[in-house]
Design a protein around this motif. Structure first.
Motif, PDB file in Angstrom:
ATOM      1  N   ARG A   1     -30.980  84.473-119.816  1.00 52.42           N
ATOM      2  CA  ARG A   1     -29.644  83.882-119.929  1.00 52.42           C
ATOM      3  C   ARG A   1     -29.470  82.949-121.120  1.00 52.42           C
TER       4      ARG A   1
ATOM      5  N   LEU B   1     -36.131  77.816-115.874  1.00 55.58           N
ATOM      6  CA  LEU B   1     -34.952  76.973-115.650  1.00 55.58           C
ATOM      7  C   LEU B   1     -34.481  76.348-116.963  1.00 55.58           C
TER       8      LEU B   1
ATOM      9  N   ASP C   1     -28.119  64.811-119.543  1.00 49.26           N
ATOM     10  CA  ASP C   1     -29.317  65.613-119.766  1.00 49.26           C
ATOM     11  C   ASP C   1     -29.300  66.323-121.121  1.00 49.26           C
TER      12      ASP C   1
ATOM     13  N   ARG D   1     -32.621  78.988-118.864  1.00 46.80           N
ATOM     14  CA  ARG D   1     -31.321  79.331-118.262  1.00 46.80           C
ATOM     15  C   ARG D   1     -30.278  78.264-118.535  1.00 46.80           C
ATOM     16  N   THR D   2     -30.712  77.019-118.588  1.00 44.96           N
ATOM     17  CA  THR D   2     -29.767  75.909-118.777  1.00 44.96           C
ATOM     18  C   THR D   2     -29.756  75.385-120.209  1.00 44.96           C
TER      19      THR D   2
ATOM     20  N   GLN E   1     -24.188  63.754-122.897  1.00 49.37           N
ATOM     21  CA  GLN E   1     -24.358  64.159-121.507  1.00 49.37           C
ATOM     22  C   GLN E   1     -25.634  63.502-120.985  1.00 49.37           C
TER      23      GLN E   1
ATOM     24  N   SER F   1     -28.397  76.265-123.159  1.00 47.71           N
ATOM     25  CA  SER F   1     -27.124  76.121-123.871  1.00 47.71           C
ATOM     26  C   SER F   1     -26.268  75.005-123.287  1.00 47.71           C
ATOM     27  N   SER F   2     -26.324  74.820-121.979  1.00 45.36           N
ATOM     28  CA  SER F   2     -25.483  73.805-121.331  1.00 45.36           C
ATOM     29  C   SER F   2     -25.897  72.393-121.700  1.00 45.36           C
ATOM     30  N   ARG F   3     -27.088  72.231-122.295  1.00 48.45           N
ATOM     31  CA  ARG F   3     -27.586  70.891-122.627  1.00 48.45           C
ATOM     32  C   ARG F   3     -27.563  70.617-124.134  1.00 48.45           C
TER      33      ARG F   3
END
Length: 451
Positions: free
Chosen positions: A320, A137, A152, A140-141, A150, A143-145
């Motif tokens: 990912r 997890l 997270d 997968r996440t 933000q 890059s988004s963090r």
């Protein structure tokens, strides 16, 4: 005589550059300052000892005596010992000496402040490790963090690097070796192993005589100040062995060349997922390929290396994480932070003053000889690698993504500059080694370096 004069002139110019970088911030020149739009407290925290990242703090520690003994001992007797040791022992001795030198320098600041706590500060990887309960997890996440502001967002160093860096310390924790002491030990062991890697690489690329001359310079290089206290030491060690294995593949014979090439691809492929800046390791790698006897030798080494490196990229893509997405977002995160307040007018040249501090005057003198046309025409591998490492540093500087802290950030490249001491006349080695060691000791005792 003419070459000696050149080395003295180059070293003198390096001293002037360092002096200017330290003095200019205190002259109140306005546009030439290490930090803008900042409070006095922020300036003290982030630019107190510019161009080196740290704080003025004259101090000694129980590492002082061992550091002096190791450093000056190698400077005075290392060249002759390196000539007499059996070849098989030399890389191991270089590694052990480099590790002891790095640990002693860290202990000048003390066990807690200089070693175990450095990787536990709020912006470091170890602070993020407890939050990783699901590795797939997290990948997968990832890059988004990366971007800041933000709920997270990753902490500074995690966001600024690909996930391989964080994964290393998560895995270390998973096998029961959590905490700052184990993390620091990993950085020292892997980072100092670069000394052995470079000795092997020099022998492979330019002969055993050159390797023996390089050994004392890499064993007590001032770069050890940062190898012991930053994950960049770990990155540098991984990259150094990648380049060394590529050299063995290029200049070897038989099936072992395929294995060495594949191992080089594995390490260099892993390296770019430790540090985005290691994308520039392609320049030293190309230099190694140029030194090949013929095109066939280069292809026999590079094909397995590229294939295995692509497998590493594929593994991360399968979970990912796409390297280029991360790199794009990191540039945006970089300008969200303190980088926006670090003016290029100062750091564009002060970065090179940091490099001088990190490699020592002996290395600077040696690098001046890397530009000699005769070995370049003969495709002397180690001359080409030194020039390629220097080019990588220039590219990193011009990118404006490395402003300050480059004594740590550029370790994967600055360590290769230290082999240039081998280019100097043997009769001058002790003098230049002593200057390197004294410079490292003074800096480590006067400035409390960060990271």
């Amino acid at each position: 005589m003419k070459s000696a004069r050149r080395e003295i002139v180059v070293a003198s110019l390096a001293v002037l550059l360092v002096a200017a970088a330290f003095v200019v911030p205190h002259l109140d020149l306005g546009i030439v300052t290490p930090l803008i739009n900042s409070t006095p407290l922020q300036i003290q925290m982030y630019a107190d000892t510019a161009p080196i990242f740290g704080w003025w703090n004259a101090h000694v520690g129980w590492g002082t005596v061992p550091a002096v003994v190791i450093g000056l001992g190698v400077a005075l007797w290392g060249p002759s010992v390196a000539q007499r040791l059996p070849w098989r022992a030399l890389p191991w001795v270089a590694w052990a000496t480099s590790g002891a030198w790095a640990f002693a320098l860290a202990m000048i600041d003390g066990w807690y402040r200089g070693f175990t706590h450095r990787l536990e500060t709020p912006n470091e990887y170890l602070r993020q490790v407890p939050s990783i309960t699901d590795i797939p997890l997290a990948l997968r996440t990832f890059s988004s963090r990366i971007l800041d502001f933000q709920p997270d967002s990753w902490i500074t160093h995690v966001s600024g690097h690909p996930p391989g860096a964080l994964l290393t310390f998560v895995w270390l924790d998973r096998i029961g070796l959590g905490g700052g002491a184990w993390a620091a030990l990993l950085c020292v062991l892997v980072g100092s192993s670069a000394a052995a890697a470079m000795v092997v690489a020099v022998r492979t690329l330019s002969g055993e005589a050159m390797a023996r001359r390089a050994a004392p310079f890499v064993a007590v290089a001032p770069t050890a100040i940062w190898i012991a206290v930053s994950a960049d030491g770990y990155f540098a060690g991984v990259a150094a062995w990648g380049i060394t294995l590529l050299a063995l593949a290029v200049h070897g014979r038989g099936r072992r060349t395929l294995l060495a090439g594949a191992a080089a691809g594995l390490l260099l492929g892993w390296g770019i997922f430790l540090n985005y800046g290691l994308g520039l390791i392609a320049l030293p790698a190309v230099a190694v390929l140029i030194s090949a006897r013929d095109v066939r030798s280069a292809l026999r080494a590079v094909l397995p290396a590229v294939l295995v490196a692509l497998v590493v990229v594929g593994v991360f893509a399968s979970v990912r994480f796409w390297w280029f997405d991360g790199y794009t977002l990191v540039q945006e995160r970089y300008w969200q932070g303190i980088a926006a307040n670090r003016p290029f007018q100062y750091w564009s040249w002060a970065n090179f003053a940091s490099v001088v501090c990190a490699v020592g005057l002996g290395t600077v003198a040696g690098v001046s000889r890397a530009f000699d046309l005769s070995p370049i025409r003969q495709r002397s591998g180690i001359h080409l690698v030194v020039l390629a490492a220097l080019l990588a540093i220039v590219c990193a500087d011009l990118s404006m993504l490395s402003k300050a802290e480059v004594e740590r950030i550029w370790l994967p490249y600055t360590i290769w500059l230290t082999v240039a001491g081998a280019f100097l006349p043997p009769r001058s080695h002790r003098l230049w080694l002593v200057l390197n060691v004294i410079g490292a000791l003074v800096l480590n005792h006067v400035i409390l370096t960060d990271w």
